[in-house]
Write a protein that holds these residues in place. Structure first.
Motif, short mmCIF file in Angstrom:
data_model
loop_
_atom_site.label_atom_id
_atom_site.label_comp_id
_atom_site.label_asym_id
_atom_site.label_seq_id
_atom_site.Cartn_x
_atom_site.Cartn_y
_atom_site.Cartn_z
N GLY A 49 0.79 -1.22 0.00
CA GLY A 49 0.00 0.00 0.00
C GLY A 49 0.83 1.27 0.00
N ILE A 50 2.15 1.13 0.09
CA ILE A 50 3.05 2.29 0.15
C ILE A 50 3.93 2.40 -1.10
CG2 ILE A 50 4.85 3.43 1.53
CD1 ILE A 50 3.91 1.83 3.94
N GLN A 51 4.24 1.27 -1.72
CA GLN A 51 5.24 1.24 -2.78
C GLN A 51 4.94 2.21 -3.92
OE1 GLN A 51 5.20 -3.00 -3.51
NE2 GLN A 51 7.26 -3.24 -2.66
N HIS A 52 3.68 2.29 -4.35
CA HIS A 52 3.38 3.15 -5.50
C HIS A 52 3.57 4.62 -5.15
CE1 HIS A 52 -0.34 3.11 -3.18
NE2 HIS A 52 -0.83 4.09 -3.91
N LEU A 53 3.36 4.98 -3.89
CA LEU A 53 3.59 6.37 -3.45
C LEU A 53 5.09 6.66 -3.36
CD1 LEU A 53 0.85 6.55 -0.67
CD2 LEU A 53 0.66 7.27 -3.06
N ASN A 115 1.18 -10.09 -1.14
CA ASN A 115 0.45 -8.81 -1.23
C ASN A 115 -1.05 -8.98 -1.10
OD1 ASN A 115 2.89 -7.40 -1.69
ND2 ASN A 115 2.79 -7.85 -3.88
N THR A 116 -1.47 -9.74 -0.08
CA THR A 116 -2.90 -9.96 0.14
C THR A 116 -3.27 -9.72 1.60
OG1 THR A 116 -2.52 -12.32 0.52
CG2 THR A 116 -3.13 -11.67 -1.72
N ILE A 117 -4.53 -9.40 1.80
CA ILE A 117 -5.12 -9.29 3.13
C ILE A 117 -5.91 -10.56 3.39
CG2 ILE A 117 -6.78 -8.04 4.56
CD1 ILE A 117 -6.15 -5.53 2.90
N LEU A 118 -5.67 -11.21 4.52
CA LEU A 118 -6.39 -12.42 4.88
C LEU A 118 -7.57 -12.06 5.77
CD1 LEU A 118 -3.46 -14.90 5.67
CD2 LEU A 118 -4.46 -14.28 3.47
N THR A 119 -8.74 -12.57 5.44
CA THR A 119 -9.96 -12.27 6.18
C THR A 119 -10.85 -13.50 6.23
OG1 THR A 119 -11.95 -10.88 6.23
CG2 THR A 119 -11.02 -11.36 4.07
N THR A 120 -11.64 -13.59 7.29
CA THR A 120 -12.58 -14.71 7.40
C THR A 120 -13.98 -14.32 6.93
OG1 THR A 120 -13.04 -14.11 9.71
CG2 THR A 120 -11.33 -15.77 9.31
N VAL A 121 -14.17 -13.07 6.54
CA VAL A 121 -15.48 -12.62 6.04
C VAL A 121 -15.27 -11.70 4.85
CG1 VAL A 121 -16.61 -12.77 8.30
CG2 VAL A 121 -15.58 -10.60 7.58
N LEU A 122 -16.24 -11.66 3.98
CA LEU A 122 -16.26 -10.71 2.88
C LEU A 122 -17.48 -9.80 3.03
CD1 LEU A 122 -15.32 -13.00 -0.16
CD2 LEU A 122 -13.83 -11.44 1.11
N HIS A 129 -12.60 -1.13 3.20
CA HIS A 129 -11.93 0.18 3.27
C HIS A 129 -10.43 0.00 3.40
CE1 HIS A 129 -11.61 4.48 3.98
NE2 HIS A 129 -10.92 4.26 5.08
N GLU A 130 -9.99 -0.95 4.21
CA GLU A 130 -8.56 -1.21 4.36
C GLU A 130 -7.96 -1.65 3.03
OE1 GLU A 130 -4.73 -2.22 6.23
OE2 GLU A 130 -6.24 -0.63 6.33
N ALA A 131 -8.65 -2.50 2.30
CA ALA A 131 -8.15 -2.94 0.98
C ALA A 131 -8.06 -1.76 0.03
CB ALA A 131 -9.06 -4.02 0.42
N TRP A 132 -9.06 -0.89 0.04
CA TRP A 132 -9.06 0.29 -0.84
C TRP A 132 -7.92 1.24 -0.49
CZ3 TRP A 132 -10.42 5.50 0.55
CH2 TRP A 132 -10.50 6.37 -0.54
N LEU A 133 -7.70 1.44 0.82
CA LEU A 133 -6.60 2.32 1.25
C LEU A 133 -5.27 1.85 0.69
CD1 LEU A 133 -7.18 2.89 5.09
CD2 LEU A 133 -7.41 4.59 3.27
N ASN A 134 -5.11 0.55 0.60
CA ASN A 134 -3.83 -0.03 0.23
C ASN A 134 -3.77 -0.39 -1.24
OD1 ASN A 134 -2.15 -0.27 2.77
ND2 ASN A 134 -4.11 -1.11 3.45
#
Length: 275
Positions: A49-53, A115-122, A129-134
């Motif tokens: 979420g930082i590399q492109h900046l 480069n993934t977020i692990l979650t137990t729910v969708l 929002h966290e995925a969009w931020l990053n």
């Protein structure tokens, strides 16, 4: 002359669309090009979420740094060398998952290598929002977080309604005294290795670069997790949109993130002989 500029991203460097305003870009490029300053992008975000900046600000060219996960990971952009890496004890994950379930909240973590977020729910608005931020990071649905998470665990994040995060943060801190737990925004509770925060990693970076925070470091932020680095810096800047606690430790309160507060602060620093 200050040599290092530590910048929080969300609510500080970027506007509300998570884009760096051109005025901020111009001011920071000038600081690097004409004054030899080195930028540290200091965020709770994962590296992805930082590399492109970092690339947008030419940090690889000018020897800047990425400081991800609130300081648990520090990377030299010019060489991609990891300077600091602290990991959560993998054995704590089952208890963290159980606590989230007990409190009716959602816990996520990160697979840094993929480069993934692990979650137990969708479909949860805060996780999305966290995925969009990053930089629109991919979400990976897992059935058992504590079984399927990677061995190298940089950070967990509990997400939920602000009133729940406010109520639960001191409870989690008491339950997990061997971890560092604090809020980075009203709806995010950061869970990182004990002793990790932005100021401590910046202190380590200063030692590595043979500088001192008081003489060499500028730090700018807006949130709870930025207070320590703004307090540490020789010149600390709080955004107008920041929390009251960070304004109390700052040397200068800049306009908000949507009003190019970073650029205003840099213009003041570079032209005011008394700073």
């Amino acid at each position: 002359m200050y040599k290092l500029i530590a910048l929080d991203i969300d609510g500080t460097l970027t506007n509300d669309e998570k884009v760096i305003p051109q005025r901020n870009i111009d001011a920071l490029m000038k600081a690097q090009r004409e004054y030899g300053m080195r930028i540290i992008l200091a965020s709770g975000r994962p590296t992805y979420g930082i590399q492109h900046l970092a690339e947008q600000l030419s940090l690889p060219r000018y020897g800047g740094f990425i400081m991800a996960y609130n300081g648990a990971l520090l990377i030299d952009c010019s060489s991609d060398r990891i300077l600091v890496q602290e990991l959560l004890p993998r054995t704590t994950l089952p208890a963290l998952c159980q606590a989230a379930k007990e409190f009716g909240q959602n816990l996520i973590t990160y697979d840094e290598k993929n480069n993934t977020i692990l979650t137990t729910v969708l479909g949860n608005k805060w996780i999305e929002h966290e995925a969009w931020l990053n930089n629109k990071m991919n979400l990976q649905l897992v059935e058992n977080m504590h079984q399927q998470a990677p061995t190298e665990l940089p950070k967990c994040l509990m997400v939920g309604e602000p009133e729940d995060m406010e109520r639960l943060t001191p409870i989690m801190q008491e339950r997990f005294p061997d971890l560092a737990i604090y809020r980075s925004s009203p709806f995010f509770m950061e869970i990182v290795p004990k002793g990790i925060d932005k100021a401590k990693t910046l202190s380590r970076l200063c030692r590595l670069t043979h500088t001192t925070p008081q003489e060499s470091l500028i730090a700018m932020g807006d949130g709870f997790n930025d207070i320590s680095m703004v307090d540490l810096a020789g010149f600390g800047v709080a955004m107008q949109n920041g929390c009251d606690d960070i304004k109390r430790v700052a040397n200068f309160i800049a306009p908000s993130n949507v009003d190019c507060g970073v650029a205003v602060a840099m213009e003041k620093i570079l032209t005011d002989s008394n700073i």
